[in-house]
Scaffold this active site. Structure first.
Site, PDB file in Angstrom:
ATOM      1  N   LYS A  78       0.959  -1.050  -0.072  1.00  0.00           N
ATOM      2  CA  LYS A  78      -0.001  -0.050  -0.071  1.00  0.00           C
ATOM      3  C   LYS A  78       0.661   1.191   0.118  1.00  0.00           C
ATOM      4  O   LYS A  78       1.744   1.333   0.697  1.00  0.00           O
ATOM      5  CB  LYS A  78      -0.981  -0.003   1.445  1.00  0.00           C
ATOM      6  CG  LYS A  78      -1.819   1.065   1.458  1.00  0.00           C
ATOM      7  CD  LYS A  78      -2.846   1.055   2.540  1.00  0.00           C
ATOM      8  CE  LYS A  78      -3.791   2.083   2.543  1.00  0.00           C
ATOM      9  NZ  LYS A  78      -4.758   2.103   3.827  1.00  0.00           N
ATOM     10  N   SER A 156      -9.763   2.545   2.725  1.00  0.00           N
ATOM     11  CA  SER A 156      -8.920   3.171   1.819  1.00  0.00           C
ATOM     12  C   SER A 156      -7.976   2.248   1.135  1.00  0.00           C
ATOM     13  O   SER A 156      -7.213   2.991   0.258  1.00  0.00           O
ATOM     14  CB  SER A 156      -8.023   4.289   2.841  1.00  0.00           C
ATOM     15  OG  SER A 156      -7.403   3.493   3.688  1.00  0.00           O
ATOM     16  N   SER A 180     -10.355   0.195   7.236  1.00  0.00           N
ATOM     17  CA  SER A 180      -9.918   0.414   5.854  1.00  0.00           C
ATOM     18  C   SER A 180      -9.109  -0.810   5.481  1.00  0.00           C
ATOM     19  O   SER A 180      -8.620  -0.960   4.124  1.00  0.00           O
ATOM     20  CB  SER A 180      -8.807   1.467   5.882  1.00  0.00           C
ATOM     21  OG  SER A 180      -9.574   2.911   5.796  1.00  0.00           O
TER      22      SER A 180
END
Length: 493
Positions: A78, A156, A180
């Site tokens: 990420k 997210s 998330s």
């Protein structure tokens, strides 16, 4: 070889150990899959040369008999994790051009274990979002599709979710501040684990809300989550909130036996107008656990209704403080100044240009609730509510409850753009089942357990006792085995 990217971590590990495949072959298969999946916009920075270098090193390590469970496994990272010499922008224009000269502790631990990095993954800007529509890179897209509608992969960690579900990588790192990891995992039909706060180091992860942020694995199966989590977790002297506790063999704890365990069903999670599909999924999940020998117990978490408003005071407050460092002076974007502009104008213009609307909204909310006239009315009150929410969980666990079963999300994935212009509170409602876990610092895992009437994945959430991720993952595997979820998205990208 084209199917190697579809392997789980456990399958690939065993094939690598048996010398049936090499990490180079496995990595090449994943790189090919990534190259052909531009329509998903999951990977935003590609590192093929680094990946092949790491794969060759992994093969040499395996040949010498020095491998671990993650050696040679291709991952996506990420964009919130700082990776040395590789762009790390947290999905934000204000960090354009930022190349860290250091590695986050979690990604370093994975690389030390022999994992391979394919590249950086899309995400909501500074992890602020539930749909991956606030990213400076553009929307990440869910590999599941209905009637040509492009769907959100959640947020997210949307790029991470999309990449794992589409078999672009064997697993990915995610972060979870209010859901998330778990919400995107549920939207794409994969497993997502949010560990106990302090189990994984936050050092080198771009901060959103420091008392809530926690890294975790996003994987194809519960077993894979246990394997990868074992490599990510551990004490770090560079993180003052990191717990100095031993890391058990989480995979060895997957016994499949939950006989006698007490599973709580909180009445407060039964929302008004909850979709019947979610209600049935929840009751079916409880039956699966009962059939496996667990005792299903109705419980109460009375302060649940205050969790979402408390979270959306505390998280923006911490974000406004954390994001104050982005000023255009030391790194990242700096606005062009007009003649006569001073340092104040530089700060204002840089932040106005660099931060997107959602980040600006949360910084403004956070600054407001921390201001002198409203600190006690909002921030301190939210902190007291947080303590009450944690006490609710403490009381339930003290009564002998081993885990808590809830829905992971209030719906299946929705279409990109469908909620973007709506009241922001509607988007925030996607976190209604997940924020309590972050506020209480507990571990939670999302497991795919069914499909809705449109054929989209739905997931359930299990919440565990602090530091007992092994027990939680064992219960999650029982649920995974009973649900038998094996559906995959049809390739359209």
């Amino acid at each position: 070889m084209s199917k190697l990217n579809e392997l789980t971590i456990a399958e690939a590990r065993d094939k690598l150990a048996a010398r049936e495949i090499t990490s180079v072959e496995l990595t090449q298969a994943c790189l090919s899959a990534v190259e052909g999946a531009g329509a998903l916009n999951a990977f935003v920075h590609h590192t093929p040369d680094l990946a092949m270098e790491q794969a060759r090193a992994a093969d040499a390590r395996i040949a010498s008999g020095d491998e671990s469970s993650m050696t040679g496994i291709p991952l996506g990272i990420k964009d919130l994790f700082c990776t040395k010499g590789v762009p790390s922008q947290a999905g934000s224009a204000i960090l354009n051009g930022f190349l860290p000269q250091y590695e986050s502790t979690v990604s370093q631990k994975l690389f030390d274990a022999g994992a391979v990095m394919l590249g950086k993954l899309n995400m909501d800007e500074f992890a602020m979002g539930s749909s991956n529509e606030t990213s400076t890179y553009g929307d990440a897209v869910n590999p599941w599709k209905v009637d040509d509608r492009k769907l959100t992969p959640g947020g997210s960690s949307g790029g991470s979710a999309s990449a794992v579900a589409a078999d672009l990588c064997l697993a990915a790192t995610g972060t979870d501040t209010g859901g998330s990891i778990r919400q995107p995992a549920a939207f794409v039909g994969i497993t997502g684990l949010k560990p106990t706060y302090g189990r994984c180091s936050r050092w080198g992860i771009v901060a959103f809300a420091s008392s809530l942020d926690q890294a975790g694995p996003m994987t194809k199966t519960v077993r894979d989550a246990a394997i990868m989590f074992g490599a990510m977790a551990g004490h770090d002297e560079k993180d003052s909130t990191s717990a100095d506790l031993p890391v058990p063999d989480f995979e060895a704890m997957l016994t499949g036996d939950i006989r006698g365990k007490k599973i709580g069903i909180p009445k407060e999670y039964r929302m008004d107008a909850m979709p019947q599909e979610i209600e049935k999924l929840w009751s079916d999940g409880a039956e699966m656990l009962r059939d496996a020998g667990a005792e299903i117990v109705d419980i109460s978490l009375p302060h649940t209704k205050y969790a979402l408003p408390a979270y959306y005071v505390i998280a923006p407050a911490e974000a406004s403080s954390n994001l104050a460092r982005y000023d255009g002076v030391r790194f990242g974007h700096r606005a062009k100044l007009a003649e006569g502009d001073g340092i104040t104008e530089m700060y204002e213009k840089t932040r106005a240009e660099g931060f997107g609307p959602e980040v600006q909204r949360r910084v403004m909310v956070g600054t407001y609730v921390l201001s002198a006239g409203f600190y006690d009315a909002y921030y301190n009150r939210a902190r007291r509510v947080r303590a009450l929410i944690k006490k609710d969980f403490d009381d339930v666990f003290a009564e002998g409850i081993d885990a808590i079963l809830t829905p992971a999300t209030p719906s299946a994935a929705f279409g990109l753009g469908e909620m973007a212009d709506a009241d922001p509170v509607q988007m925030y409602m996607n976190d209604v089942f997940t924020v309590t876990v972050n506020l209480a610092g507990l571990p939670g895992v999302a497991v795919p357990t069914g499909l809705d009437k449109s054929g989209l994945p739905l997931g359930l959430q299990l919440i565990g006792r602090p530091w007992e991720e092994g027990e939680l993952l064992n219960t999650a595997q029982v649920l995974e085995d009973a649900a038998g979820f094996v559906s995959k998205p049809s390739k359209w990208w």
